[in-house]
Design an enzyme around this catalytic site. Structure first.
Site: not given
Ligand code: NAD
Length: 270
Positions: A68-69, A95, A168, A172
């Protein structure tokens, strides 16, 4: 350098939240580019195993690690295991992230805190361990011009306010100034720090925004380039940012958003 040499050979990358979505794509892309990869996951071990298997199938080296990060002891243990397995860490992709949405008046303190803990404090904790490891290991000019590289996964919402998502957006916005402050402080040590700000990328985090054709059409109104992003769009930029090809890119956010930050409301002349 030979033209077809992999850009990240001999380096190790740690990607947080890499069992799904953008993190998984970044982990696989970094592996394809020659890096050893630590695939961090929080709960989804099957997704992490799949990413590891993908990298192995490409001839690369990878291992999954549950942590857990937002928990310092777990982050420290993860970096220790990475160093034991691969000797060091050269690239950190911060990420891991999540949403816990609610109208402001209804947002609980727990939901505010949870999102800040994972999205912002998690990046702080991992960056600190990474920088300590970069220093312990020292420069290896044979693999990179930089002592280390940190890539923070931000969002267009480091810039665009987001009603109903204040936790959120605040996280960010925090990542943006954390990244820039780290870049200012760590640049003299040859540690490169940058962010990627994805727009709308098809992943589990925003499934409701693209799952049905109607939802996707609504989403496309916000994207001048008229396509929803794919995780590979981010993986490609991540590898480039981790490589020496981007050696002079430092302290900046690269928006990978099909133009979402271009005020698309003005698209038809306002
Ligand atoms: P996702 O939900 O598939 O991935 C997020 C990952 O973070 C998951 O694998 C989850 O298990 C992991 N996670 C959550 N809490 C955690 C913790 N405490 N410790 C370790 N891992 C943890 O969604 P995604 O879209 O792939 O998101 C990845 C990143 O990209 C995030 O930071 C998100 O804010 C950012 N993001 C995504 C989008 C989008 O459109 N998908 C847009 C902007 C930013």
């Amino acid at each position: 350098m030979e033209l077809n040499q992999k850009r990240l050979s001999g380096q190790t990358a740690l990607v947080t939240g890499a069992s799904s979505g953008i993190g998984k794509a970044c982990a696989i892309a970094l592996g394809m580019d020659g890096a050893n990869v630590i695939v961090n996951y929080a709960g989804n071990s099957a997704g992490a195993d799949e990413a590891v298997a993908n990298i192995h199938a490409l001839g690369g080296r990878a291992m999954a690690f549950k942590a857990d990060v937002s928990k310092q002891e777990q982050v420290k243990a993860m970096f220790q295991s990475a160093v034991e397995a691969f000797g060091t860490v050269d690239i950190l992709v911060n990420n891991a992230g999540l949403q816990k949405d609610a109208p402001f008046m209804e947002m609980s303190l727990a939901d505010w805190q949870f999102v800040l803990d994972v999205n912002l404090t998690g990046q702080f904790l991992c960056s600190q361990e990474a920088v300590r490891e970069f220093h312990r290991r020292g420069m290896r000019t044979e693999v990179s011009k930089a002592l280390g590289k940190i890539i923070c996964m931000s969002s267009v919402h480091e810039l665009i306010p987001w009603a109903g998502h204040v936790n959120y957006a605040a996280s960010k916005g925090g990542v943006m100034l954390m990244m820039k402050s780290l870049a200012q402080e760590l640049g003299p040590m040859k540690i490169r720090v940058n962010s990627i700000a994805p727009g709308a990328i098809k992943t589990p985090i925003n499934r409701m925004a693209w799952e049905t054709p109607e939802a996707e059409q609504r989403l496309l109104r916000l994207i001048p380039y008229k396509r929803v992003g794919l995780t590979e769009d981010i993986g490609n930029v991540c590898c480039w940012l981790a490589s020496d090809e981007s050696d002079y890119i430092h302290g900046t956010t690269i928006f990978v958003d099909g133009g979402m930050t271009l005020y698309p409301g003005f698209e038809d002349n306002g």
